[in-house]
Design a protein around this motif. Structure first.
Motif, PDB file in Angstrom:
ATOM      1  N   GLU A 112      -6.679  -1.606  20.149  1.00 40.09           N
ATOM      2  CA  GLU A 112      -6.067  -1.397  18.831  1.00 40.09           C
ATOM      3  C   GLU A 112      -6.867  -2.128  17.750  1.00 40.09           C
ATOM      4  N   LEU A 171      -3.787  -6.298   8.944  1.00 38.46           N
ATOM      5  CA  LEU A 171      -3.383  -5.776  10.256  1.00 38.46           C
ATOM      6  C   LEU A 171      -4.412  -6.152  11.320  1.00 38.46           C
ATOM      7  N   GLU A 202     -10.933   2.474  11.672  1.00 35.89           N
ATOM      8  CA  GLU A 202     -10.097   3.172  10.702  1.00 35.89           C
ATOM      9  C   GLU A 202     -10.358   2.672   9.286  1.00 35.89           C
ATOM     10  N   THR A 243      -5.444   8.081  17.607  1.00 36.80           N
ATOM     11  CA  THR A 243      -5.962   7.239  18.708  1.00 36.80           C
ATOM     12  C   THR A 243      -5.280   5.875  18.681  1.00 36.80           C
ATOM     13  N   ARG A 244      -5.148   5.320  17.442  1.00 33.88           N
ATOM     14  CA  ARG A 244      -4.517   3.994  17.348  1.00 33.88           C
ATOM     15  C   ARG A 244      -3.060   4.064  17.802  1.00 33.88           C
ATOM     16  N   ALA A 290     -10.797  13.218   9.735  1.00 37.25           N
ATOM     17  CA  ALA A 290     -11.343  12.093  10.518  1.00 37.25           C
ATOM     18  C   ALA A 290     -10.301  10.986  10.635  1.00 37.25           C
ATOM     19  N   LEU A 291      -9.587  10.754   9.515  1.00 35.79           N
ATOM     20  CA  LEU A 291      -8.547   9.719   9.521  1.00 35.79           C
ATOM     21  C   LEU A 291      -7.430  10.065  10.499  1.00 35.79           C
ATOM     22  N   ALA A 308       0.769   2.521  24.329  1.00 33.99           N
ATOM     23  CA  ALA A 308       0.428   1.825  25.584  1.00 33.99           C
ATOM     24  C   ALA A 308       0.891   0.373  25.516  1.00 33.99           C
ATOM     25  N   LEU A 309       0.759  -0.194  24.337  1.00 34.96           N
ATOM     26  CA  LEU A 309       1.179  -1.580  24.106  1.00 34.96           C
ATOM     27  C   LEU A 309       2.684  -1.732  24.325  1.00 34.96           C
ATOM     28  N   GLY A 317      -8.377   9.177  13.931  1.00 35.28           N
ATOM     29  CA  GLY A 317      -8.369   7.715  14.124  1.00 35.28           C
ATOM     30  C   GLY A 317      -6.955   7.170  14.257  1.00 35.28           C
ATOM     31  N   VAL A 318      -6.071   7.637  13.358  1.00 32.69           N
ATOM     32  CA  VAL A 318      -4.678   7.156  13.373  1.00 32.69           C
ATOM     33  C   VAL A 318      -4.017   7.553  14.692  1.00 32.69           C
ATOM     34  N   ARG A 330     -12.985   4.615   7.799  1.00 30.39           N
ATOM     35  CA  ARG A 330     -12.557   5.991   7.497  1.00 30.39           C
ATOM     36  C   ARG A 330     -11.671   6.046   6.250  1.00 30.39           C
ATOM     37  N   TRP A 331     -10.823   5.011   6.094  1.00 22.54           N
ATOM     38  CA  TRP A 331      -9.984   4.971   4.887  1.00 22.54           C
ATOM     39  C   TRP A 331     -10.863   4.776   3.650  1.00 22.54           C
ATOM     40  N   ALA A 352      -4.787  -3.093  25.616  1.00 24.92           N
ATOM     41  CA  ALA A 352      -4.277  -2.220  24.547  1.00 24.92           C
ATOM     42  C   ALA A 352      -4.450  -2.887  23.181  1.00 24.92           C
ATOM     43  N   SER A 366      -2.801   3.708  21.448  1.00 25.49           N
ATOM     44  CA  SER A 366      -2.908   2.309  21.890  1.00 25.49           C
ATOM     45  C   SER A 366      -1.601   1.567  21.666  1.00 25.49           C
ATOM     46  N   VAL A 367      -0.959   1.854  20.528  1.00 23.61           N
ATOM     47  CA  VAL A 367       0.311   1.187  20.216  1.00 23.61           C
ATOM     48  C   VAL A 367       1.384   1.610  21.235  1.00 23.61           C
ATOM     49  N   ARG A 372      -1.599  -5.016  28.509  1.00 20.79           N
ATOM     50  CA  ARG A 372      -1.209  -5.294  27.116  1.00 20.79           C
ATOM     51  C   ARG A 372      -2.407  -5.876  26.355  1.00 20.79           C
ATOM     52  N   GLN A 407      -9.865  -0.164  16.966  1.00 18.76           N
ATOM     53  CA  GLN A 407      -9.514   1.079  16.258  1.00 18.76           C
ATOM     54  C   GLN A 407      -9.147   0.801  14.797  1.00 18.76           C
ATOM     55  N   TRP A 436       0.836  -1.219   0.000  1.00 21.43           N
ATOM     56  CA  TRP A 436       0.000   0.000   0.000  1.00 21.43           C
ATOM     57  C   TRP A 436       0.860   1.254   0.000  1.00 21.43           C
ATOM     58  N   ALA A 447       2.008  -1.961  12.413  1.00 23.01           N
ATOM     59  CA  ALA A 447       1.047  -1.576  13.447  1.00 23.01           C
ATOM     60  C   ALA A 447       1.339  -0.193  14.011  1.00 23.01           C
ATOM     61  N   ASP A 475       0.807   5.746   7.983  1.00 22.47           N
ATOM     62  CA  ASP A 475      -0.541   6.325   7.864  1.00 22.47           C
ATOM     63  C   ASP A 475      -0.525   7.798   8.237  1.00 22.47           C
ATOM     64  N   ARG A 513      -4.428  -4.154   3.366  1.00 19.52           N
ATOM     65  CA  ARG A 513      -3.447  -4.065   4.459  1.00 19.52           C
ATOM     66  C   ARG A 513      -4.138  -3.864   5.807  1.00 19.52           C
TER      67      ARG A 513
END
Lengths: 225, 362
Positions: free
Chosen positions: A188, A73, A195, B153-154, B146-147, B160-161, B150-151, A198-199, A184, B157-158, A181, A191, A34, B99, B104, A69
């Protein structure tokens, strides 16, 4: 050639052994696909006329690559979240069983202590017998050594019992970390799904822009004809 | 708070359950041992064969207790090793680059800038077509905004991960280090238990020895008198075995009542073992009880020989009078006058080829 085939066979075998690794590989590959298409899009459509169907096809190709993609994911993150849940269960089991082991060491400590006290009483009785029969002195020496062993055993069980408290505290922290974890990863995964929509909206807007550009150009052309 | 309470409940329950169940056989063996003869030490001064026999009985009970305790400690050590392996397998993989959301985010920033530039360029153009294009670009920018949210926010999370993975890595290493120390200590306790078992056997042997002969009170030695030294001490005979050779050599027999055995039951069984220049030579002669109607040969005789080894248990090659080959293992018992004998031979039709018996010294 042979080396390449061997590497491919090894990669396939690895993916069979670890499904998460296969999903991870797919996520990495589709993301790279992508990225390459998205970065090259402007260059591809720059030389095309606004109404050239190749322009719309190029945008739609990038859109499909984006959806692929994100799907890859999403599959990977969801599988990882499930694996994280297994890890949480494993650590819960370790914590519970470690607590049991700690209990066993506490019991060992208490019983070794009682044993030591009982041995001291037996030594006193044997010493009394030795007053009449000196030949028992060899036995007395061994019994004193056994009493020392019981005392030593108590100290070691006490040490184990003390370690147990530290291990339990560390495992409780570890469990909380594994749970964070897992949370999270689940966030994710949700989300990534949001997303994806939205894409799709973005690429729909991108295609709509191309259609508008075509309409603007095509309008005066038609008027000239 | 709820998690802490839950953990505390799980741990208390586990401790209760574990501290009772696996220790029960140990406690039972301990109780049996202590109840067999609680007055032995007090009455040992009486001496004589009766005290020696009582010491032998206590020695056998002590051996049972030691075996139960060793098994319990081995179980603890194995359980500890199992937990370590389980935790070692719970390693956290690194997150894939896909991830991270980095590509993005860059894409959204770059496209938003381009779209905004174009919108600004057309801002004051009154052409209807251009205004339509501008509206299309506005919708595209809204989708990009909007994207971006979203990105972002994700990416949180990543992040935090990643933080959780780092914390896991640290806590897991620390917990594993402590658990490995516990495991090593548990393994050492198993060795200590074996040494304790040997010391108990030695203790009861010494009680038996001390009970022999007439009672002789301890001579009161005035203070300051040095102990007597032997001018020409006789060195003990050298031996490769960790226990005295007397634990293996001599004449041994299967007791006429309450004898312990596995496999074929002997009617009688005698073993004689000699030692010469570090070599063992011996003979076993036995007659076994065969099942009713059996036409097998109840009698077995074989000779065995081989060097004594630097180990507690001694294994020698044997040959029966029928030419069958095999091995015999001599295992010193919990008391000095007990010897466990375990043998296997090649299978011959109608012949006893395996037995495990506990013998007493003649």
């Amino acid at each position: 050639m042979r080396v390449a085939l061997l590497l491919m066979a090894m990669a396939a075998a690895e993916a069979q052994q670890d499904p998460l690794a296969a999903l991870r590989q797919a996520a990495e590959k589709t993301a790279a696909d992508w990225d390459a298409l998205a970065k090259g899009l402007d260059q591809r459509i720059a030389r095309l006329l606004p109404c050239d169907p190749a322009g719309r096809a190029a945008v739609e190709e990038v859109s499909r690559a984006s959806a692929a993609r994100l799907a890859a994911l999403s599959a990977y993150v969801k599988a990882e979240a499930l694996a994280a849940r297994d890890d949480v269960d494993a650590v819960k089991r370790v914590l519970s069983e470690q607590a049991s082991l700690g209990g066993a060491w506490a019991a060992e400590r208490a019983e070794s202590d009682q044993d030591h006290t009982a041995l001291e009483a037996r030594i006193a009785e044997l010493k009394e017998s030795m007053r009449k029969r000196s030949a028992l002195s060899g036995a007395e020496q061994v019994l004193i050594e056994l009493s020392r062993m019981a005392k030593d055993r108590t100290a070691k069980a006490d040490e184990q019992s003390g370690r147990k408290d530290k291990v339990n505290a560390l495992l409780a922290d570890l469990l909380a970390d594994y749970q964070q974890r897992q949370a999270a990863l689940e966030a994710e995964a949700a989300q990534v799904d949001q997303e994806t929509a939205r894409w799709a909206s973005y690429y729909a807007a991108r295609v709509a822009r191309a259609a508008t550009e075509c309409a603007i150009i095509a309008g005066p052309k038609r008027r000239q004809e | 708070m709820r998690r802490t309470l839950l953990l505390a409940a799980v741990m208390c329950l586990s401790e209760e359950l574990f501290s009772e169940q696996p220790r029960d056989p140990v406690r039972e063996a301990y109780r049996s041992w202590r109840e067999t003869d609680p007055n032995l030490e007090r009455e040992a001064a009486a001496g004589g064969a009766a005290i020696a026999q009582r010491a032998d009985r206590m020695s056998a009970e002590a051996a049972k207790y030691a075996a139960a305790r060793k098994a319990m400690l081995q179980s603890l050590a194995q359980d500890q090793a199992k937990q370590i392996a389980r935790l070692e397998n719970a390693a956290v993989p690194a997150e894939p680059a896909a991830a991270s959301g980095e590509a993005d985010s860059q894409f959204v920033i770059s496209e938003s800038a381009k779209v905004t530039r174009t919108i600004n360029a057309f801002a004051s153009d009154p052409d209807k077509g251009i205004q339509q294009l501008r509206a299309a670009l506005e919708r595209e920018r809204e989708a990009l905004t909007a994207l971006a949210a979203g990105v972002s926010t994700r990416q949180k999370s990543v992040a935090a991960l990643k933080a959780a993975a780092n914390a896991i890595d640290t806590a897991r290493s620390q917990a594993l280090a402590e658990m490995r120390s516990m495991s090593e200590a548990a393994a050492a306790q198993v060795t200590d238990a074996s040494q304790e078992a040997e010391a108990w056997a030695e203790y009861y042997r010494k009680i038996g020895e001390g009970a022999r002969g007439d009672a002789t009170p301890i001579t009161v030695i005035p203070p300051g008198v040095p102990p007597a030294l032997v001018n020409n001490p006789v060195p003990a005979p050298p031996t490769v075995t960790p226990l005295p050779l007397a634990r293996y050599v001599g004449a041994w027999t299967f007791p006429t009542s309450n004898g312990l055995f596995h496999g074929a039951q002997p009617e009688f069984l005698d073993v004689v073992v000699f030692e010469e220049n570090g070599q063992a030579k011996g003979t076993l002669l036995a007659r076994f009880k065969l099942p009713p109607g059996s036409d097998g040969d109840p009698v077995l005789r074989f000779d065995f020989t081989g060097p004594f080894q630097a180990s507690r248990n001694q294994i020698f090659n044997l040959t029966t009078t029928d030419g069958a080959r095999g091995t015999i293992e001599l295992i010193p018992g919990a008391a000095f006058n007990l010897l466990e004998v375990n043998f296997q031979t090649e299978t011959k039709p109608g012949k006893v080829h395996q037995a495990d018996v506990v013998l007493v010294k003649k």
